[in-house]
Design an enzyme around this catalytic site. Sequence first.
Site, PDB file in Angstrom:
ATOM      1  N   GLY A  10      24.063 132.338  30.588  1.00  0.00           N
ATOM      2  CA  GLY A  10      24.397 131.229  30.726  1.00  0.00           C
ATOM      3  C   GLY A  10      24.304 130.105  31.817  1.00  0.00           C
ATOM      4  N   SER A  34      18.657 132.292  24.117  1.00  0.00           N
ATOM      5  CA  SER A  34      18.129 131.670  23.450  1.00  0.00           C
ATOM      6  C   SER A  34      18.107 129.904  24.437  1.00  0.00           C
ATOM      7  CB  SER A  34      18.515 131.345  21.690  1.00  0.00           C
ATOM      8  OG  SER A  34      20.113 130.933  22.626  1.00  0.00           O
ATOM      9  N   ASN A  35      19.019 129.719  25.110  1.00  0.00           N
ATOM     10  CA  ASN A  35      18.858 129.076  26.189  1.00  0.00           C
ATOM     11  C   ASN A  35      19.918 129.391  27.790  1.00  0.00           C
ATOM     12  OD1 ASN A  35      18.811 126.257  26.488  1.00  0.00           O
ATOM     13  ND2 ASN A  35      21.094 126.050  26.857  1.00  0.00           N
ATOM     14  N   LYS A  85      24.878 123.804  22.581  1.00  0.00           N
ATOM     15  CA  LYS A  85      25.936 123.109  23.572  1.00  0.00           C
ATOM     16  C   LYS A  85      24.885 121.170  23.068  1.00  0.00           C
ATOM     17  CE  LYS A  85      23.967 123.114  27.810  1.00  0.00           C
ATOM     18  NZ  LYS A  85      24.857 123.510  29.333  1.00  0.00           N
ATOM     19  N   SER A 125      36.055 121.938  24.782  1.00  0.00           N
ATOM     20  CA  SER A 125      35.128 120.591  25.470  1.00  0.00           C
ATOM     21  C   SER A 125      36.272 119.507  25.045  1.00  0.00           C
ATOM     22  CB  SER A 125      34.162 120.595  24.479  1.00  0.00           C
ATOM     23  OG  SER A 125      33.338 119.726  25.754  1.00  0.00           O
ATOM     24  N   TYR A 150      28.658 119.356  17.572  1.00  0.00           N
ATOM     25  CA  TYR A 150      28.966 119.880  18.225  1.00  0.00           C
ATOM     26  C   TYR A 150      30.142 120.233  17.955  1.00  0.00           C
ATOM     27  CZ  TYR A 150      29.810 121.744  23.321  1.00  0.00           C
ATOM     28  OH  TYR A 150      30.164 121.551  24.125  1.00  0.00           O
ATOM     29  N   LYS A 154      33.723 122.553  17.884  1.00  0.00           N
ATOM     30  CA  LYS A 154      34.501 122.719  19.199  1.00  0.00           C
ATOM     31  C   LYS A 154      36.136 122.771  18.999  1.00  0.00           C
ATOM     32  CE  LYS A 154      32.140 124.271  22.364  1.00  0.00           C
ATOM     33  NZ  LYS A 154      32.211 125.755  22.837  1.00  0.00           N
ATOM     34  N   TYR A 177      36.887 121.968  29.072  1.00  0.00           N
ATOM     35  CA  TYR A 177      35.924 121.377  30.212  1.00  0.00           C
ATOM     36  C   TYR A 177      35.978 120.178  30.133  1.00  0.00           C
ATOM     37  CZ  TYR A 177      34.392 126.408  29.686  1.00  0.00           C
ATOM     38  OH  TYR A 177      34.444 128.019  28.947  1.00  0.00           O
ATOM     39  N   GLY A 297      26.499 107.102  20.957  1.00  0.00           N
ATOM     40  CA  GLY A 297      27.529 107.874  21.241  1.00  0.00           C
ATOM     41  C   GLY A 297      28.627 107.821  22.084  1.00  0.00           C
ATOM     42  N   ASP A 298      27.834 107.867  23.238  1.00  0.00           N
ATOM     43  CA  ASP A 298      29.224 107.996  24.087  1.00  0.00           C
ATOM     44  C   ASP A 298      29.920 107.379  24.698  1.00  0.00           C
ATOM     45  OD1 ASP A 298      26.716 109.052  25.948  1.00  0.00           O
ATOM     46  OD2 ASP A 298      25.771 107.942  27.425  1.00  0.00           O
TER      47      ASP A 298
HETATM   48  P1  NAD Z   1      24.284 127.398  28.110  1.00  0.00           P
HETATM   49  O1  NAD Z   1      23.201 126.872  27.215  1.00  0.00           O
HETATM   50  O2  NAD Z   1      23.525 127.295  29.669  1.00  0.00           O
HETATM   51  O3  NAD Z   1      24.474 129.098  27.791  1.00  0.00           O
HETATM   52  C1  NAD Z   1      25.628 129.373  26.552  1.00  0.00           C
HETATM   53  C2  NAD Z   1      24.497 130.774  26.474  1.00  0.00           C
HETATM   54  O4  NAD Z   1      24.798 131.186  25.482  1.00  0.00           O
HETATM   55  C3  NAD Z   1      22.805 130.565  26.585  1.00  0.00           C
HETATM   56  O5  NAD Z   1      22.934 131.628  27.604  1.00  0.00           O
HETATM   57  C4  NAD Z   1      22.717 130.761  25.189  1.00  0.00           C
HETATM   58  O6  NAD Z   1      20.952 131.533  25.101  1.00  0.00           O
HETATM   59  C5  NAD Z   1      23.514 131.528  24.684  1.00  0.00           C
HETATM   60  N1  NAD Z   1      24.196 131.385  23.207  1.00  0.00           N
HETATM   61  C6  NAD Z   1      23.898 130.428  22.349  1.00  0.00           C
HETATM   62  N2  NAD Z   1      24.015 130.785  21.039  1.00  0.00           N
HETATM   63  C7  NAD Z   1      23.787 132.834  20.558  1.00  0.00           C
HETATM   64  C8  NAD Z   1      23.583 133.513  20.038  1.00  0.00           C
HETATM   65  N3  NAD Z   1      24.369 133.075  18.719  1.00  0.00           N
HETATM   66  N4  NAD Z   1      24.510 134.387  20.451  1.00  0.00           N
HETATM   67  C9  NAD Z   1      24.157 135.111  21.363  1.00  0.00           C
HETATM   68  N5  NAD Z   1      24.071 133.808  23.166  1.00  0.00           N
HETATM   69  C10 NAD Z   1      23.431 132.983  22.288  1.00  0.00           C
HETATM   70  O7  NAD Z   1      25.563 126.511  28.243  1.00  0.00           O
HETATM   71  P2  NAD Z   1      27.332 125.948  28.341  1.00  0.00           P
HETATM   72  O8  NAD Z   1      26.919 125.255  29.460  1.00  0.00           O
HETATM   73  O9  NAD Z   1      26.996 127.061  29.954  1.00  0.00           O
HETATM   74  O10 NAD Z   1      28.604 126.537  27.901  1.00  0.00           O
HETATM   75  C11 NAD Z   1      28.680 127.244  27.667  1.00  0.00           C
HETATM   76  C12 NAD Z   1      29.759 127.442  27.117  1.00  0.00           C
HETATM   77  O11 NAD Z   1      30.863 125.937  27.585  1.00  0.00           O
HETATM   78  C13 NAD Z   1      28.659 126.438  25.978  1.00  0.00           C
HETATM   79  O12 NAD Z   1      30.232 127.546  24.569  1.00  0.00           O
HETATM   80  C14 NAD Z   1      29.875 124.784  25.976  1.00  0.00           C
HETATM   81  O13 NAD Z   1      29.706 124.634  24.360  1.00  0.00           O
HETATM   82  C15 NAD Z   1      30.595 125.307  26.623  1.00  0.00           C
HETATM   83  N6  NAD Z   1      31.292 123.625  27.494  1.00  0.00           N
HETATM   84  C16 NAD Z   1      30.007 123.238  28.168  1.00  0.00           C
HETATM   85  C17 NAD Z   1      29.922 121.892  28.843  1.00  0.00           C
HETATM   86  C18 NAD Z   1      28.607 121.625  29.084  1.00  0.00           C
HETATM   87  O14 NAD Z   1      28.826 120.455  30.067  1.00  0.00           O
HETATM   88  N7  NAD Z   1      28.099 122.319  30.065  1.00  0.00           N
HETATM   89  C19 NAD Z   1      31.130 120.960  28.896  1.00  0.00           C
HETATM   90  C20 NAD Z   1      31.854 121.758  27.858  1.00  0.00           C
HETATM   91  C21 NAD Z   1      31.912 122.648  27.458  1.00  0.00           C
HETATM   92  C1  WQD Z   2      27.193 111.286  31.328  1.00  0.00           C
HETATM   93  C2  WQD Z   2      26.774 110.671  32.031  1.00  0.00           C
HETATM   94  C3  WQD Z   2      25.772 108.794  30.091  1.00  0.00           C
HETATM   95  C4  WQD Z   2      22.169 110.870  31.327  1.00  0.00           C
HETATM   96  C5  WQD Z   2      28.079 115.721  27.402  1.00  0.00           C
HETATM   97  C6  WQD Z   2      28.553 116.641  26.098  1.00  0.00           C
HETATM   98  C7  WQD Z   2      30.097 116.830  26.357  1.00  0.00           C
HETATM   99  C8  WQD Z   2      30.100 118.235  27.012  1.00  0.00           C
HETATM  100  C9  WQD Z   2      29.470 117.156  28.253  1.00  0.00           C
HETATM  101  C10 WQD Z   2      29.649 119.973  25.926  1.00  0.00           C
HETATM  102  C11 WQD Z   2      27.278 109.951  31.212  1.00  0.00           C
HETATM  103  C12 WQD Z   2      24.908 108.625  31.852  1.00  0.00           C
HETATM  104  C13 WQD Z   2      23.370 109.959  31.239  1.00  0.00           C
HETATM  105  C14 WQD Z   2      20.825 109.738  31.569  1.00  0.00           C
HETATM  106  C15 WQD Z   2      22.533 108.525  31.719  1.00  0.00           C
HETATM  107  N1  WQD Z   2      29.346 118.952  26.861  1.00  0.00           N
HETATM  108  N2  WQD Z   2      23.981 109.617  32.013  1.00  0.00           N
HETATM  109  N3  WQD Z   2      21.333 108.629  31.933  1.00  0.00           N
HETATM  110  O1  WQD Z   2      28.213 112.853  27.604  1.00  0.00           O
HETATM  111  O2  WQD Z   2      30.022 112.784  29.005  1.00  0.00           O
HETATM  112  O3  WQD Z   2      28.971 114.661  27.950  1.00  0.00           O
HETATM  113  O4  WQD Z   2      28.096 116.971  28.421  1.00  0.00           O
HETATM  114  O5  WQD Z   2      30.977 119.924  25.646  1.00  0.00           O
HETATM  115  O6  WQD Z   2      30.463 117.212  24.619  1.00  0.00           O
HETATM  116  O7  WQD Z   2      28.628 115.015  25.523  1.00  0.00           O
HETATM  117  O8  WQD Z   2      27.582 114.022  30.366  1.00  0.00           O
HETATM  118  O9  WQD Z   2      25.764 114.282  31.559  1.00  0.00           O
HETATM  119  O10 WQD Z   2      24.943 113.112  29.048  1.00  0.00           O
HETATM  120  O11 WQD Z   2      26.293 112.131  30.274  1.00  0.00           O
HETATM  121  O12 WQD Z   2      23.314 107.274  31.886  1.00  0.00           O
HETATM  122  O13 WQD Z   2      19.956 109.850  31.220  1.00  0.00           O
HETATM  123  O14 WQD Z   2      25.833 109.556  32.636  1.00  0.00           O
HETATM  124  O15 WQD Z   2      25.495 107.506  29.134  1.00  0.00           O
HETATM  125  O16 WQD Z   2      28.135 108.154  31.103  1.00  0.00           O
HETATM  126  P1  WQD Z   2      28.277 113.097  28.561  1.00  0.00           P
HETATM  127  P2  WQD Z   2      25.979 113.227  30.379  1.00  0.00           P
END
Ligand code: NAD
Ligand code: WQD
Length: 344
Positions: A10, A34-35, A85, A125, A150, A154, A177, A297-298
């Site tokens: 991922g 899956s992603n 996510k 998160s 979601y 967490k 994060y 929800g924002d």
């Molecule tokens: P991502 O979707 O790119 O990576 C997650 C990976 O997990 C994917 O490759 C997917 O195929 C795999 N996966 C999901 N469910 C699975 C399962 N049941 N078995 C095996 N593999 C599985 O997401 P990411 O952005 O790299 O996020 C990684 C982690 O960080 C997640 O836990 C996410 O919730 C957390 N996180 C992400 C963000 C963000 O904004 N990207 C912010 C805060 C926290």
């Molecule tokens: C950022 C800002 C939008 C898209 C999400 C999850 C959070 C965490 C990080 C995992 C916001 C604005 C966005 C668009 C826009 N993930 N926006 N037009 O919402 O802060 O957080 O990702 O844990 O849980 O909720 O990130 O990148 O979606 O949005 O104006 O097309 O950009 O309103 O203010 P967010 P985001």
Amino acid sequence: MKILVTGGTGYIGSHTVVELQQQGHQVVIVDNLSNSRGEVIDAIAKITGIKPEFYQFDLTDAEKSKQFFKSQPDIDAIIHFAAYKAVGESMAEPLMYYRNNLDSLINILQGMKDNGISRIVFSSSCTVYGQPDELPVKETSPVKEAWSPYGNTKQMSEQILKFACDAYALQVIALRYFNPVGAHESAQIGELPMGVPNNLVPYITQTAIGIRPRLMVFGNDYSTPDGTPVRDYLHVVDLAKAHVTAVERLQTEAQKMPYEVFNLGTGTGYSVLEVIRAFERVSGLKLNFKITARRPGDIEKVWADTSFANSELGWKAVYGLDDMMRSAWKWEQALMQQKLPGRY
Ligand code: NAD
Ligand code: WQD
């Protein structure tokens, strides 16, 4: 160390695998794709010269998970990224989120318990804080009622880890994060949203390259300097490095408490318009965008107090917003060459 990285193909996982390998750690990836795409394994090998060991299966499958742990008796630590996510999707399909994110964690903890593995770093998160009353938000700030299934997974995962930590004498670090963006400088790996992106930065780069006609800016009537919401954007490579630091902290038993939580951000908040301006600055392009209604929800604004991670973990983000945008743009351009299906 030999480190199991779940979700290692991922977005954040792949960048972390690169940093782990570059620090001399041996990596085993489990991901069900899956992603993400299996090609990420080759991309990692191109960057580091080392192909990580890879197993494709669903971590919610208790039997497969058990067999996997049995076959890997020498894992020293786990970094657990695998989860769904997408906040909006979780509102529509809550059970899918609880099942995937919680069952996979439970199977991993079972594997740890059965096989004497004690160290785990968990992807949490900033979403656990909701809209905090005080900014910047500290690790001690209250975890508020979740706004989405979601976010709830967490919060629940952190609680499960805390109790498991006490009961089975584990060493746990939960990393909260803020908003990870950007890509590896090689442009071999980066964020790969399936279909229409939900997040701001991939939406910006896809608009700039012509996949999307226009970016919608969700609201400019918030109580922020320019009216658009403020977030703590963080370069994914900085974030990946924090995982190396965290897992090495577990190895050297440097923890002050068996269960620790750290905020990971830059400590600076930027508005949506500031992000757009930074993108325009580094790309030299004019972005087509329009202000529209708020996205339900924002939250209005959030940024991290990173002092605990800086002083105690010994980690600090070094990249700025322009670096984040530059690398995201380079990655989008590299992706365009690949003509991947499902992006248009
Ligand atoms: P991502 O979707 O790119 O990576 C997650 C990976 O997990 C994917 O490759 C997917 O195929 C795999 N996966 C999901 N469910 C699975 C399962 N049941 N078995 C095996 N593999 C599985 O997401 P990411 O952005 O790299 O996020 C990684 C982690 O960080 C997640 O836990 C996410 O919730 C957390 N996180 C992400 C963000 C963000 O904004 N990207 C912010 C805060 C926290
Ligand atoms: C950022 C800002 C939008 C898209 C999400 C999850 C959070 C965490 C990080 C995992 C916001 C604005 C966005 C668009 C826009 N993930 N926006 N037009 O919402 O802060 O957080 O990702 O844990 O849980 O909720 O990130 O990148 O979606 O949005 O104006 O097309 O950009 O309103 O203010 P967010 P985001």
